[in-house]
Design an enzyme around this catalytic site. Structure first.
Site, mmCIF file in Angstrom:
data_model
loop_
_atom_site.group_PDB
_atom_site.id
_atom_site.type_symbol
_atom_site.label_atom_id
_atom_site.label_comp_id
_atom_site.label_asym_id
_atom_site.label_seq_id
_atom_site.Cartn_x
_atom_site.Cartn_y
_atom_site.Cartn_z
ATOM 1 N N ASP A 1 0.825 -1.215 0.000
ATOM 2 C CA ASP A 1 0.000 0.000 0.000
ATOM 3 C C ASP A 1 0.855 1.258 0.000
ATOM 4 O OD1 ASP A 1 0.964 -0.406 2.561
ATOM 5 O OD2 ASP A 1 -0.986 -0.784 3.457
ATOM 6 N N ASN B 1 -7.131 -2.622 14.697
ATOM 7 C CA ASN B 1 -8.541 -2.893 14.385
ATOM 8 C C ASN B 1 -8.698 -4.131 13.482
ATOM 9 O OD1 ASN B 1 -7.648 -2.011 11.911
ATOM 10 N ND2 ASN B 1 -9.051 -0.274 11.730
ATOM 11 N N HIS C 1 -7.101 -4.678 10.602
ATOM 12 C CA HIS C 1 -6.909 -4.490 9.156
ATOM 13 C C HIS C 1 -5.646 -5.188 8.661
ATOM 14 C CE1 HIS C 1 -4.518 -0.402 9.468
ATOM 15 N NE2 HIS C 1 -3.728 -1.425 9.594
ATOM 16 N N GLU D 1 -9.692 -1.923 5.721
ATOM 17 C CA GLU D 1 -10.246 -1.639 7.035
ATOM 18 C C GLU D 1 -11.440 -2.560 7.312
ATOM 19 O OE1 GLU D 1 -8.414 0.031 8.806
ATOM 20 O OE2 GLU D 1 -7.986 2.079 8.137
HETATM 21 P P1 PGA Z 1 2.433 -1.210 12.588
HETATM 22 O O1 PGA Z 1 1.242 -1.266 11.547
HETATM 23 O O2 PGA Z 1 3.429 -2.245 12.128
HETATM 24 O O3 PGA Z 1 2.976 0.178 12.485
HETATM 25 O O4 PGA Z 1 1.870 -1.535 13.921
HETATM 26 C C1 PGA Z 1 0.760 -2.490 11.117
HETATM 27 C C2 PGA Z 1 -0.459 -2.281 10.245
HETATM 28 O O5 PGA Z 1 -1.190 -1.299 10.450
HETATM 29 O O6 PGA Z 1 -0.690 -3.120 9.359
#
Ligand code: PGA
Length: 256
Positions: free
Chosen positions: A76, A145, A147, A152
């Site tokens: 992404d 959450n 995702h 999301e």
């Molecule tokens: P993070 O993000 O590694 O910064 O915790 C992971 C994600 O949101 O997929």
């Protein structure tokens, strides 16, 4: 949608620390690269994979891990920030991995957040992945959450690479990387759930207590679009490598 008995769920590796999680994940990536030097990797950004990438850089420098024929596609990118922005995911990848290994820059692919036509950019990206033969090994993080990439809660199981809105929760989680929460982009380009599920093998890494709830729902909860990571229960070759804090809420610590 619920998971029927007999479905093969993800494998689980619970490590004693975040460092060990990073080492184990890097070792697995290194093994796959050695056995398939022209491998197509799907890569992720965020705080979680930083130490894993540092370990891959070490393996390259000290043990000659060869990236010369490796191709990568990232999951992404934020919409509307250029690749020179220090919070762009292209910048992150260059800084944490690509600039320190012998990968050819033309073999590294990150969605262009400044594309004139973001929808076309996403369509072309899907085509490019397909042309490359698909993703052999996909790395994922997980949002608090649930995702995966920027899919999301509520994103369709079949979603393809496209432009997505970030939730308040994700904007809040990612605000730590920006000066102000208002600076966090509200939209992104992201591979879809359906696109991710086509990878031949998936490794999800997670550490910290803040991920424990999402990991519990993804591993032991029902398969539901409300928790995109739970869709991985349906993937035939998926392993979660997580530290004991992220595993803190699991009831069944079925480990490899
Ligand atoms: P993070 O993000 O590694 O910064 O915790 C992971 C994600 O949101 O997929």
């Amino acid at each position: 949608m619920s998971c029927t008995e007999g479905d093969r769920k993800m494998d689980l590796i619970i490590t004693g620390s975040s460092d060990e999680m990073s080492r184990k994940a890097a070792e697995l990536f290194a093994r796959r690269i050695r056995s398939n030097p022209a491998i197509v990797l799907g890569l992720a950004t965020g705080g979680t994979p930083e130490k894993m990438y540092a370990e891959l850089v070490r393996l390259h420098r000290e043990e000659g891990l060869d990236f010369s024929r490796v191709t990568t596609y990232n999951l992404d990118e934020y919409l509307g920030i250029p690749e020179t922005h220090d919070q762009s995911y292209r910048y992150f990848m260059n800084k944490n991995l690509f600039d320190h290994v012998n990968i050819l820059s033309e073999n590294t692919h990150v969605l262009n957040g400044m594309a004139d036509d973001p929808v076309k950019e996403c369509r072309d990206y899907e085509e490019a992945v397909k042309k490359a033969g698909g993703i052999d090994l996909q790395l994922l993080g997980i949002g608090s959450n649930g995702h995966i990439a920027f899919n999301e809660p509520g994103s369709s199981v079949q979603s393809r690479t496209g432009v997505v809105d970030l939730t308040e929760n994700t904007i809040k989680d990612n605000a730590r990387f920006f000066e102000k929460a208002e600076d966090v982009p509200q939209q992104a380009l992201s591979m879809g759930n359906g696109s991710i599920m086509e990878a031949k093998e998936i490794i999800l890494i997670a550490d910290k207590e803040s991920k424990a709830d999402a990991i519990f729902k993804a591993v032991e909860g029902p398969v539901t679009e409300d928790v995109p990571a739970s869709l991985l229960q349906k993937h035939p070759n998926c392993t979660f490598i997580i530290d004991s804090l992220a595993a803190g809420k699991l009831k069944n610590r079925r480990v490899l």
